[in-house]
Design a protein around this motif. Structure first.
Motif, PDB file in Angstrom:
ATOM      1  N   VAL A   1      39.278  25.061  26.840  1.00 45.25           N
ATOM      2  CA  VAL A   1      40.103  26.211  26.449  1.00 45.25           C
ATOM      3  C   VAL A   1      39.700  27.446  27.244  1.00 45.25           C
ATOM      4  O   VAL A   1      40.548  28.203  27.740  1.00 45.25           O
ATOM      5  N   MET A   2      38.411  27.666  27.401  1.00 44.22           N
ATOM      6  CA  MET A   2      37.936  28.834  28.139  1.00 44.22           C
ATOM      7  C   MET A   2      38.302  28.745  29.619  1.00 44.22           C
ATOM      8  O   MET A   2      38.714  29.744  30.228  1.00 44.22           O
ATOM      9  N   GLN A   3      38.176  27.578  30.199  1.00 41.71           N
ATOM     10  CA  GLN A   3      38.535  27.423  31.614  1.00 41.71           C
ATOM     11  C   GLN A   3      40.025  27.657  31.823  1.00 41.71           C
ATOM     12  O   GLN A   3      40.443  28.354  32.762  1.00 41.71           O
ATOM     13  N   GLY A   4      40.842  27.090  30.947  1.00 37.40           N
ATOM     14  CA  GLY A   4      42.281  27.324  31.038  1.00 37.40           C
ATOM     15  C   GLY A   4      42.633  28.784  30.828  1.00 37.40           C
ATOM     16  O   GLY A   4      43.497  29.347  31.517  1.00 37.40           O
ATOM     17  N   GLY A   5      41.942  29.428  29.874  1.00 41.24           N
ATOM     18  CA  GLY A   5      42.183  30.842  29.635  1.00 41.24           C
ATOM     19  C   GLY A   5      41.823  31.695  30.830  1.00 41.24           C
ATOM     20  O   GLY A   5      42.537  32.656  31.167  1.00 41.24           O
ATOM     21  N   LEU A   6      40.723  31.360  31.502  1.00 40.08           N
ATOM     22  CA  LEU A   6      40.332  32.104  32.701  1.00 40.08           C
ATOM     23  C   LEU A   6      41.391  31.993  33.792  1.00 40.08           C
ATOM     24  O   LEU A   6      41.741  32.981  34.451  1.00 40.08           O
ATOM     25  N   GLN A   7      41.904  30.783  33.994  1.00 42.23           N
ATOM     26  CA  GLN A   7      42.953  30.597  35.007  1.00 42.23           C
ATOM     27  C   GLN A   7      44.183  31.418  34.654  1.00 42.23           C
ATOM     28  O   GLN A   7      44.795  32.052  35.524  1.00 42.23           O
ATOM     29  N   LEU A   8      44.538  31.429  33.373  1.00 40.48           N
ATOM     30  CA  LEU A   8      45.753  32.122  32.940  1.00 40.48           C
ATOM     31  C   LEU A   8      45.617  33.636  33.092  1.00 40.48           C
ATOM     32  O   LEU A   8      46.502  34.291  33.659  1.00 40.48           O
ATOM     33  N   VAL A   9      44.516  34.216  32.588  1.00 39.41           N
ATOM     34  CA  VAL A   9      44.385  35.668  32.634  1.00 39.41           C
ATOM     35  C   VAL A   9      44.181  36.165  34.064  1.00 39.41           C
ATOM     36  O   VAL A   9      44.694  37.236  34.443  1.00 39.41           O
ATOM     37  N   GLN A  10      43.484  35.387  34.886  1.00 39.43           N
ATOM     38  CA  GLN A  10      43.293  35.809  36.268  1.00 39.43           C
ATOM     39  C   GLN A  10      44.601  35.756  37.044  1.00 39.43           C
ATOM     40  O   GLN A  10      44.948  36.703  37.771  1.00 39.43           O
ATOM     41  N   GLY A  11      45.331  34.655  36.880  1.00 37.21           N
ATOM     42  CA  GLY A  11      46.619  34.553  37.563  1.00 37.21           C
ATOM     43  C   GLY A  11      47.592  35.615  37.091  1.00 37.21           C
ATOM     44  O   GLY A  11      48.292  36.242  37.911  1.00 37.21           O
ATOM     45  N   GLY A  12      47.648  35.847  35.776  1.00 35.64           N
ATOM     46  CA  GLY A  12      48.553  36.859  35.251  1.00 35.64           C
ATOM     47  C   GLY A  12      48.191  38.257  35.719  1.00 35.64           C
ATOM     48  O   GLY A  12      49.072  39.063  36.057  1.00 35.64           O
ATOM     49  N   ALA A  13      46.887  38.562  35.777  1.00 32.03           N
ATOM     50  CA  ALA A  13      46.454  39.882  36.238  1.00 32.03           C
ATOM     51  C   ALA A  13      46.829  40.107  37.695  1.00 32.03           C
ATOM     52  O   ALA A  13      47.291  41.200  38.067  1.00 32.03           O
ATOM     53  N   ILE A  14      46.668  39.085  38.523  1.00 31.61           N
ATOM     54  CA  ILE A  14      46.998  39.230  39.940  1.00 31.61           C
ATOM     55  C   ILE A  14      48.493  39.455  40.125  1.00 31.61           C
ATOM     56  O   ILE A  14      48.921  40.329  40.899  1.00 31.61           O
ATOM     57  N   VAL A  15      49.312  38.674  39.428  1.00 28.55           N
ATOM     58  CA  VAL A  15      50.767  38.815  39.563  1.00 28.55           C
ATOM     59  C   VAL A  15      51.222  40.194  39.096  1.00 28.55           C
ATOM     60  O   VAL A  15      52.002  40.880  39.766  1.00 28.55           O
ATOM     61  N   LEU A  16      50.733  40.624  37.931  1.00 29.34           N
ATOM     62  CA  LEU A  16      51.130  41.919  37.385  1.00 29.34           C
ATOM     63  C   LEU A  16      50.673  43.061  38.293  1.00 29.34           C
ATOM     64  O   LEU A  16      51.441  43.985  38.606  1.00 29.34           O
ATOM     65  N   ALA A  17      49.418  43.001  38.722  1.00 30.73           N
ATOM     66  CA  ALA A  17      48.896  44.065  39.579  1.00 30.73           C
ATOM     67  C   ALA A  17      49.591  44.064  40.932  1.00 30.73           C
ATOM     68  O   ALA A  17      49.835  45.136  41.516  1.00 30.73           O
ATOM     69  N   GLY A  18      49.917  42.889  41.437  1.00 31.00           N
ATOM     70  CA  GLY A  18      50.625  42.825  42.712  1.00 31.00           C
ATOM     71  C   GLY A  18      51.990  43.491  42.635  1.00 31.00           C
ATOM     72  O   GLY A  18      52.411  44.187  43.575  1.00 31.00           O
ATOM     73  N   ALA A  19      52.674  43.304  41.514  1.00 34.68           N
ATOM     74  CA  ALA A  19      53.990  43.933  41.343  1.00 34.68           C
ATOM     75  C   ALA A  19      53.862  45.447  41.289  1.00 34.68           C
ATOM     76  O   ALA A  19      54.670  46.184  41.868  1.00 34.68           O
ATOM     77  N   VAL A  20      52.813  45.939  40.618  1.00 37.04           N
ATOM     78  CA  VAL A  20      52.609  47.386  40.531  1.00 37.04           C
ATOM     79  C   VAL A  20      52.194  47.954  41.884  1.00 37.04           C
ATOM     80  O   VAL A  20      52.624  49.044  42.292  1.00 37.04           O
ATOM     81  N   ALA A  21      51.347  47.209  42.605  1.00 39.10           N
ATOM     82  CA  ALA A  21      50.831  47.690  43.892  1.00 39.10           C
ATOM     83  C   ALA A  21      51.939  47.894  44.912  1.00 39.10           C
ATOM     84  O   ALA A  21      51.809  48.726  45.814  1.00 39.10           O
ATOM     85  N   ASP A  22      53.019  47.145  44.812  1.00 43.73           N
ATOM     86  CA  ASP A  22      54.145  47.328  45.740  1.00 43.73           C
ATOM     87  C   ASP A  22      54.753  48.721  45.616  1.00 43.73           C
ATOM     88  O   ASP A  22      55.414  49.196  46.550  1.00 43.73           O
ATOM     89  N   HIS A  23      54.532  49.383  44.483  1.00 44.83           N
ATOM     90  CA  HIS A  23      55.142  50.689  44.247  1.00 44.83           C
ATOM     91  C   HIS A  23      54.153  51.846  44.364  1.00 44.83           C
ATOM     92  O   HIS A  23      54.520  52.926  44.827  1.00 44.83           O
ATOM     93  N   VAL A  24      52.885  51.630  43.950  1.00 44.28           N
ATOM     94  CA  VAL A  24      51.937  52.751  43.936  1.00 44.28           C
ATOM     95  C   VAL A  24      50.752  52.548  44.872  1.00 44.28           C
ATOM     96  O   VAL A  24      49.901  53.440  44.981  1.00 44.28           O
ATOM     97  N   GLY A  25      50.661  51.395  45.530  1.00 38.29           N
ATOM     98  CA  GLY A  25      49.542  51.128  46.421  1.00 38.29           C
ATOM     99  C   GLY A  25      48.449  50.323  45.737  1.00 38.29           C
ATOM    100  O   GLY A  25      48.282  50.389  44.508  1.00 38.29           O
ATOM    101  N   VAL A  26      47.683  49.584  46.558  1.00 38.31           N
ATOM    102  CA  VAL A  26      46.663  48.686  46.005  1.00 38.31           C
ATOM    103  C   VAL A  26      45.511  49.462  45.389  1.00 38.31           C
ATOM    104  O   VAL A  26      45.094  49.202  44.261  1.00 38.31           O
ATOM    105  N   ALA A  27      44.946  50.428  46.132  1.00 36.60           N
ATOM    106  CA  ALA A  27      43.774  51.151  45.645  1.00 36.60           C
ATOM    107  C   ALA A  27      44.073  51.845  44.324  1.00 36.60           C
ATOM    108  O   ALA A  27      43.278  51.775  43.370  1.00 36.60           O
ATOM    109  N   ARG A  28      45.208  52.498  44.237  1.00 36.13           N
ATOM    110  CA  ARG A  28      45.552  53.185  42.994  1.00 36.13           C
ATOM    111  C   ARG A  28      45.770  52.187  41.863  1.00 36.13           C
ATOM    112  O   ARG A  28      45.390  52.446  40.710  1.00 36.13           O
TER     113      ARG A  28
END
Length: 483
Positions: free
Chosen positions: A368-395
């Motif tokens: 469960v923990m391994q699956g959860g790690l994959q899920l939260v990491q993948g979700g964080a990258i996708v969400l942050a990537g979508a935001v970074a397209d508009h405000v920049g990666v560093a911000r």
């Protein structure tokens, strides 16, 4: 099914006794590596992990050479990450019904055969991702069984230091596996697949030769369905207050620490450092994690180590808040390494986790923990990537980290008190004893039933033998009376 303790290692020196009962003394690397079984599991894990990364690189290379499409190659690479998000929880629940050693052996041998088939010249290109996906599906039960077996091999603070060593191993095999996969695939990707298959075979050999055979962990109930077993894995992790608190710390930390690695390509592009910068940013995280594993896992005694959980959890997002200032590459590397160091919070958190986790749920909980790690990491990258397209990666990284500070502040406020942990540990010990007694009772009842069945069969056989003799005697008497 169960497996009786075998004779693996018979005639060789026994593992040294655990001398780390003193709660204030940290274990040493020498004490951990003095345990023969840990050395075998360590080597097997290294080989299997390197094999996983080799296979990913080789699959991506084969697809790219055949199609010339970066998208197709990336899709083939991503296939190997899908199992944790698809059928892995069910496979892990199934694996927990069997001895951990047997599961690890079966997974290694099956992966060896599957990858060897994929390495055969002429295998259709469309079949390769399917084969590698099936092979990757066997990684979750292998990893979960290994994680569940480790507390059986290492006890006391040796277990915590063993976790630290395993964490450093994971970072090293990732770097080494990708590097070796790239070098071998440059010569022939199918040769890399053959090497991949060989790593699984060698891993199985180490486990078969040096790891003791133990029976399956007893469960309170032996008649539950597979789906119920799977659901119980989630229930025990997120339905138990102490385990839930530990899981939230680990999963939240991973969600806020993954951005430098997940956005390394676009961050280096924003900095104007190209592929060189991407590689340096991605390398900084495992370097920091390796340093944290040594410092927190080895140099800090057990008592103070537990007290560092909340500060380290807060340090994970805090270390990246400075990204709001758009720092240059060297500073980004330092911040990323500091984040990796802070993620060593996993070491003391896992030490608490295993003490509050009932024996019969170990593999499922780690799954469960391994699956959860994959899920939260993948979700964080996708969400942050979508935001970074508009405000920049560093911000984006800086703002995400500010959110992380708020989350970790809330987590710190809700962190259980020391007495709550001690109560949970006592309840777990009682539950483990009850499960062991129930399993022993079932074993006695089964043995009594077998004895009764054997006695009944013997009586039936005796009656069948005596019956014809009495019949013949009656016939002779009748014949004498009626000549």
């Amino acid at each position: 099914m169960s497996e009786e303790p075998g004779q693996a290692g018979a005639g060789r020196p026994a593992d040294p006794p655990d001398t780390t009962d003193d709660p204030d003394r940290a274990a040493t690397y020498r004490e951990v590596f003095a345990v023969r079984e840990f050395r075998a599991v360590f080597g097997a894990s290294a080989l299997s992990s390197v094999g996983d990364y080799l296979g990913r690189v080789a699959l991506a290379a084969l697809i790219y050479h055949a199609t010339g499409s970066a998208l197709a190659s990336a899709a083939g690479f991503a296939v190997t990450y899908l199992p944790w998000l698809t059928g892995a929880p069910v496979l892990v629940a199934l694996a927990e019904r069997y001895p951990y050693r047997r599961v690890m052996l079966g997974c290694d041998l099956a992966r060896m055969a599957i990858v060897a088939v994929a390495a055969i010249p002429g295998v259709p290109l469309l079949l390769l991702p399917v084969l590698m996906y099936v092979s990757a599906m066997l990684t979750p039960p292998f990893d979960s069984s290994r994680s569940a077996m480790l507390p059986q091999i290492l006890t006391g603070d040796r277990y915590v230091l063993g976790l630290s060593i395993t964490g450093v191993l994971n970072q090293a095999t990732q770097v080494g596996g990708y590097a070796a996969g790239g070098l071998i695939s440059a010569v022939d990707p199918r040769l890399a697949l053959l090497v991949d298959a060989a790593t699984f075979g060698l891993s199985a050999l180490l486990i078969r030769t040096w790891v003791k055979a133990r029976p399956a962990v007893p469960r309170l109930r032996a008649d539950t369905s597979l789906l119920r077993d799977t659901a119980e894995g989630f229930t025990v992790v997120f339905g138990t207050p102490v385990l839930r608190a530990i899981a939230v710390v680990i999963l939240a930390g991973a969600a806020f620490a993954i951005l430098p690695e997940g956005l390394a390509a676009s961050w280096s592009g924003e900095l104007g450092t190209g592929a060189r910068g991407q590689g340096l940013i991605m390398a900084a995280m495992p370097i920091g994690a390796a340093i944290g594993g040594v410092v927190i896992g080895r140099l800090v005694p057990p008592g103070p180590r537990r007290k560092l959980i909340r500060p380290l959890a807060a340090l994970v997002p805090l270390s990246l808040v400075a990204a709001l200032l758009s720092p240059p590459l060297p500073v980004v590397m330092v911040l990323t390494a500091l984040t990796g160091f802070a993620m060593s919070v996993i070491i003391p958190a896992n030490g608490l986790f295993v003490q509050a986790l009932p024996d019969g749920y170990r593999a499922r909980a780690f799954g469960v923990m391994q699956g959860g790690l994959q899920l939260v990491q993948g979700g964080a990258i996708v969400l942050a990537g979508a935001v970074a397209d508009h405000v920049g990666v560093a911000r984006t990284v800086g703002l995400w980290s500010l959110l992380g500070l708020l989350v970790m502040g809330l987590v710190s406020m809700l962190w259980p008190k020391s007495g709550t942990f001690e109560k949970a540990f006592a309840e777990t010990r009682a539950r483990n004893e009850a499960a062991a007694e129930a399993a022993e009772q079932r074993s006695r009842e089964s043995a009594n039933a077998d004895d009764a069945g054997a006695a009944s069969a013997a009586q039936d056989a005796s009656e069948r033998r005596v019956g014809p003799v009495q019949s013949r005697r009656r016939s002779r008497r009748v014949g004498a009376e009626h000549p």
